[in-house]
Design an enzyme around this catalytic site. Sequence first.
Site, PDB file in Angstrom:
ATOM      1  CB  SER A 110      -0.957  -0.061   1.196  1.00 25.75           C
ATOM      2  OG  SER A 110      -1.912   0.950   1.154  1.00 25.75           O
ATOM      3  CG  ASP A 161      -7.132  -1.788  -3.857  1.00 28.04           C
ATOM      4  OD1 ASP A 161      -7.739  -0.981  -3.120  1.00 28.04           O
ATOM      5  OD2 ASP A 161      -5.941  -2.100  -3.705  1.00 28.04           O
ATOM      6  CG  HIS A 192      -5.837  -1.711  -0.199  1.00 27.96           C
ATOM      7  ND1 HIS A 192      -5.321  -1.090  -1.316  1.00 27.96           N
ATOM      8  CD2 HIS A 192      -5.074  -1.305   0.844  1.00 27.96           C
ATOM      9  CE1 HIS A 192      -4.290  -0.326  -0.953  1.00 27.96           C
ATOM     10  NE2 HIS A 192      -4.127  -0.455   0.352  1.00 27.96           N
TER      11      HIS A 192
HETATM   12  C1  MLT Z   1      -1.434   5.918   0.002  1.00 29.54           C
HETATM   13  O1  MLT Z   1      -1.735   6.886   0.690  1.00 29.54           O
HETATM   14  O2  MLT Z   1      -0.282   5.604  -0.274  1.00 29.54           O
HETATM   15  C2  MLT Z   1      -2.547   5.078  -0.506  1.00 29.54           C
HETATM   16  O3  MLT Z   1      -3.725   5.814  -0.522  1.00 29.54           O
HETATM   17  C3  MLT Z   1      -2.726   3.845   0.273  1.00 29.54           C
HETATM   18  C4  MLT Z   1      -2.830   4.098   1.767  1.00 29.54           C
HETATM   19  O4  MLT Z   1      -3.891   4.382   2.266  1.00 29.54           O
HETATM   20  O5  MLT Z   1      -1.837   4.009   2.415  1.00 29.54           O
END
Ligand code: MLT
Length: 214
Positions: A110, A161, A192
């Site tokens: 992520s 996702d 996700h």
């Molecule tokens: C990010 O902020 O990198 C993406 O939206 C995934 C997350 O929530 O970390």
Amino acid sequence: MSLDTMTAEWPHHYRAGSAGAPVLLMLHGTGGNEEEFARLADALDPDATVLAPRGRVTEGGMLRWFRRVSEGVFDVDDVVRRAGDLAWFLAWARAHYEFGERPVIAVGFSNGANIALATVLLHPEALDGVVAFSGMFPLTGREQTAGLSGTPVLLLNGRSDPMAPLASVTTLAAALTEAGALLDQRLRDGGHGVAAADVTAAQGWLAQRALVAG
Ligand code: MLT
């Protein structure tokens, strides 16, 4: 604080592995931490050297790697800056822990996948490969100039996702291919996360490239 001081004091988990195995740079997701995410390295390669730094940005008490304006909308200047900091940290760690010729593979989930991808796109010399679980394109609006010259990248995403939408994943795959990455992309059902199928795919991908011991 100078960057040299910052890298030496950057909180991280480190575990030395066997000399024939790669170094896995484990990059946690938003709200995770270095200890929790380092455990995934055991499933990928129990012989690997594990380097798991802590994200240096906080959002509502959660650790992250860079600032964002809102969900999926990134502060790209901060992404660029933090990718540079991570590349610097890696250079410090390579020397400090004497990695020698061992390949350093970033494994991120992520937000951790997104900083890994930004780092390989902007500082390809810092990494020998990337495994990105639920990553997306982190550099919207920024021209790509760095060449990846065959750096292997594995993208693992869920088709539905909402946090890493397919349109962004498609942009990411195109940017990586254009930059010269050796891209392997797997899409599975679901959203996700790090699914069991993703872990199996990552194990196989690492083994295929002889990046794991044995
Ligand atoms: C990010 O902020 O990198 C993406 O939206 C995934 C997350 O929530 O970390």
